[in-house]
Write an enzyme that holds these catalytic residues in place. Structure first.
Site, PDB file in Angstrom:
ATOM      1  CD  GLU A   8      -3.077   0.866   2.195  1.00  0.00           C
ATOM      2  OE1 GLU A   8      -3.586   1.843   2.746  1.00  0.00           O
ATOM      3  OE2 GLU A   8      -3.462  -0.305   2.399  1.00  0.00           O
ATOM      4  CE  LYS A   9      -0.495   4.084   4.154  1.00  0.00           C
ATOM      5  NZ  LYS A   9      -0.772   4.243   5.587  1.00  0.00           N
ATOM      6  CG  ASP A 102      -2.748  -0.777   5.638  1.00  0.00           C
ATOM      7  OD1 ASP A 102      -1.607  -1.245   5.744  1.00  0.00           O
ATOM      8  OD2 ASP A 102      -3.038   0.397   5.947  1.00  0.00           O
ATOM      9  CG  ASP A 104      -8.123  -1.762   6.003  1.00  0.00           C
ATOM     10  OD1 ASP A 104      -7.774  -1.817   4.807  1.00  0.00           O
ATOM     11  OD2 ASP A 104      -7.905  -0.769   6.712  1.00  0.00           O
ATOM     12  CE1 TYR A 320      -4.188  -2.039   9.021  1.00  0.00           C
ATOM     13  CE2 TYR A 320      -6.185  -2.731  10.158  1.00  0.00           C
ATOM     14  CZ  TYR A 320      -5.564  -2.084   9.105  1.00  0.00           C
ATOM     15  OH  TYR A 320      -6.324  -1.495   8.122  1.00  0.00           O
ATOM     16  NE  ARG A 322      -5.643   3.119   8.421  1.00  0.00           N
ATOM     17  CZ  ARG A 322      -5.997   4.247   7.813  1.00  0.00           C
ATOM     18  NH1 ARG A 322      -7.244   4.445   7.465  1.00  0.00           N
ATOM     19  NH2 ARG A 322      -5.107   5.185   7.550  1.00  0.00           N
TER      20      ARG A 322
END
Length: 667
Positions: A8-9, A102, A104, A320, A322
């Protein structure tokens, strides 16, 4: 290259790449033996605007509504085009993609939407990580999931994105055009999630503004027993003296009781003592972390999310963030010793606390049946460098750490004593608490945390409870003083970011419609753990909400918008129902097509309500009428500066000058 990891990043890619042995840096990627790691920068793609479907939709008009794409399109963000091209090229060379974004709903969308946009048809797997320390990454790599196991998560993410687009694009256009016909100069932004949240704040502010305080009276007696002094409170027995909350609203009756009791002795009617136990609080979810940090430190919801993300990604100190879960799987019991050892190595000052822990204690936090996509936020098994944390990061980290360590301390125990007394035929009561076992509360010192407001509640639920002297049934107590206290009912408190997050998490309590309430889970919320702080930031940025110290209040613009909208659009229950439906998509019990069909039916209803509005209740606007058709005029900008233009343009081209500049009518 045979396998491509899509992160993701960049920092996430470097952490995973380090474990995979990617030692060679490429263009927007890292290379190893038969493996490459690349990254997005959040969402590389976004929903296409209406004019991407039909150029005529660039112009806002009521007759074009509702806008409903048949085949949904996405476009690459301009600032992400270079990295998208890199990923597109890498996808053509690989035989398998491991989605490592991530773990999610939004992370799933970020990865899968790239694969769809690039028409990738090869093998897909899923790396599911709960932390980014080396141990957790190796554990995740050893149990990579099949791609099919998280497809429903992607479907739910698409449903959320498309539903937001349908409601936001259509209703924003509808109400903005209607407002402009009244001469309103601006955009009335309406959203599936943001508008109900705004409605919650507006209605709270209205309750406060319209609140009329009502007086009530309490009678307090200071009594002296053989073993010491204490205070007791009168309990009125005449229902005609009481309001619906059981408060005395008859001042004369309260004064008469106080007058009669001054020269009397109080007799102890009953004494009852019970041992009470308080279990340790559960570990943190993102929502509870945001609420606690708002209350204790005055941190905004977005700031807490950013800090929690930094503790997870940069410091590798916590898992994590979130997550909506406050429980832990029993499989992680085997890691307790490793986590505690890492905490001690990271901070030697914890030694006295750790010596008191019982690591064989299994609290209620260990519950497999309560685990959702992620477990609660806890420290990782890796040592971290606390000296590299900012003060705010350290405060949040210590809060997460304390909630984990609390699981290995005894329950907090106290004796609750309730006393009933007779004073001149009137009932008085007193209560007190005596702590017997401090237990886990030793980790949460009493008193205000740094930066805590006087209005904030203390952690300790026993705060303010008096220590009663020893009392026995039939004992007489002399009256040292008795007084009538003038009280007033208090308005509800304005929202802070923390209490607004709590309100969004439990939206069902704001629903009054019994049929709707019956369809909602008690825990039904608005938005998700990952999006709630962003929703608040959006409302602040658009000028619908503003901050006053630690509180959040609605602005005149926000109040006018809610007043202008049909109540169905700002109903938190409706949005909570949508979130429940998205959960069903995520679970696989509802298809994306069925979900979108429901949204289309609802959209038709909402657009119909919008078009039935005879007039929006907006702030008064200087009345300027078109010289050609008498409709309201809007302030426009032209080559020669601002001027008044007819709100019915292009059907009517009437104009008027502003100031000294002259324009011909009909130009």
């Amino acid at each position: 290259m045979t396998k491509l990891f899509l992160c993701e990043k960049p920092n996430q890619a470097h952490d995973i790449g380090k474990v995979l042995g990617t030692t060679r840096r490429g263009n927007g990627c890292l290379h190893g033996d038969d493996v490459t790691v690349t990254w997005a920068v959040g969402h590389l793609l976004e929903q296409a605007p209406p004019d991407a479907y039909d150029p005529a939709l660039k112009r806002w008009s009521l007759d074009s509504l509702p806008i409903r794409p048949v085949q949904w399109k996405t476009v690459v963000r301009k600032d992400a085009a270079k990295q998208f091209k890199v990923i597109q090229g890498l996808l053509k060379q690989c035989s398998e993609v491991v989605v490592a974004t991530d773990a999610d709903r939004e992370g799933e969308v970020i990865g899968r939407e790239i694969l769809d946009a690039c028409r990738y048809r090869g093998q897909v797997s899923r790396l599911w990580l709960s932390a980014l320390d080396e141990t957790s990454i190796r554990k995740g790599l050893a149990s990579i999931r099949p791609g099919a196991s998280t497809v429903s998560l992607y479907q739910a993410g698409l449903g959320r994105s498309r539903a937001d687009w349908l409601v936001g694009m259509n209703l924003t256009r509808a109400f903005t055009v209607l407002a402009r016909q009244q001469g309103f100069d601006g955009v009335l932004s309406v959203g599936r999630v943001q508008t109900p949240v705004l409605g919650i704040v507006v209605r709270r502010d209205q309750e406060i503004a319209n609140f009329v305080p009502k007086p009530f009276w309490e009678v307090l007696a200071n009594l002296q027993a053989q073993g010491g002094a204490f205070q007791a409170k009168w309990v009125p027995s005449n229902d005609s003296w009481l309001d619906e909350e059981g408060r005395c609203i008859n001042r004369e009756a309260a004064q008469a009781v106080a007058l009669r009791g001054q020269s009397e002795q109080a007799s102890v009617v009953s004494v009852e003592t019970k041992r009470k136990r308080e279990a340790a609080p559960l570990v943190m979810s993102l929502g509870t972390l945001q609420q606690e940090c708002s209350r204790r430190f005055g941190f905004g919801a977005q700031k807490v999310l950013d800090i929690a993300q930094s503790l997870y990604e940069t410091h590798k100190a916590t898992t994590y963030p979130r997550t909506d879960c406050r429980y832990l799987p029993t499989s992680m019991l085997s890691e307790v010793g490793v986590v505690v050892k890492a905490l001690l190595h990271s901070d030697a000052t914890l030694s006295p606390v750790i010596e008191c822990l019982d690591m064989n204690l299994q609290s209620r936090v260990w519950n497999d049946s309560k685990i959702t996509a992620h477990h609660g936020i806890i420290p990782t098994t890796s040592t971290c460098d606390i000296s590299r944390m900012s003060e705010a990061e350290r405060q949040v980290y210590e809060l997460i750490r304390r909630h984990y360590l609390a699981q290995f301390l005894p329950a907090h125990e106290y004796d609750q004593t309730d006393v009933q007394l007779d004073l001149d035929g009137e009932c008085f009561v007193a209560s007190g608490r005596q702590v017997q076992v401090e237990g886990w509360k030793a980790l949460f010192p009493r008193g205000k945390s740094k930066g805590q407001d006087d209005s904030d509640a203390d952690d300790d639920e026993t705060a303010g409870a008096q220590a009663l002297p020893p009392l026995r049934q039939g004992e007489s107590c002399s009256v040292q003083a008795i007084q009538v206290k003038d009280r007033q009912t208090q308005p509800p408190k304005p929202f802070s970011e923390g209490t607004l997050i709590s309100a969004m998490t439990n939206a069902a309590r704001f629903v009054t419609d019994e049929r709707l309430k019956a369809r909602l889970r008690e825990s039904a919320g608005i938005g998700t753990e990952a999006t709630r702080s962003g929703i608040i930031e959006t409302l602040l940025a658009r000028g619908f909400l503003c901050k006053k110290g630690r509180t959040i209040v609605s602005t005149p613009l926000g109040q006018a918008l809610i007043a202008a909208l049909p109540p169905q659009i700002s109903n938190p229950g409706m949005t909570a129902l949508w979130e429940q439906a998205l959960d069903q998509v995520e679970e696989g019990s509802l298809s994306l097509d069925d979900f979108m069909q429901r949204q289309n039916v609802l959209l038709d209803k909402l657009i119909g309500l919008a078009l039935q509005q005879p007039r929006l209740n907006l702030p008064e606007i200087p009345s300027v009428s078109c010289p050609l058709c008498q409709a309201k005029m809007r302030k426009r900008n032209g080559d020669d500066g601002p001027f008044w233009g007819c709100s019915r343009y292009p059907e009517c081209k009437g104009t008027k000058p502003i100031g000294k500049k002259k324009r011909k009518s009909g130009a």
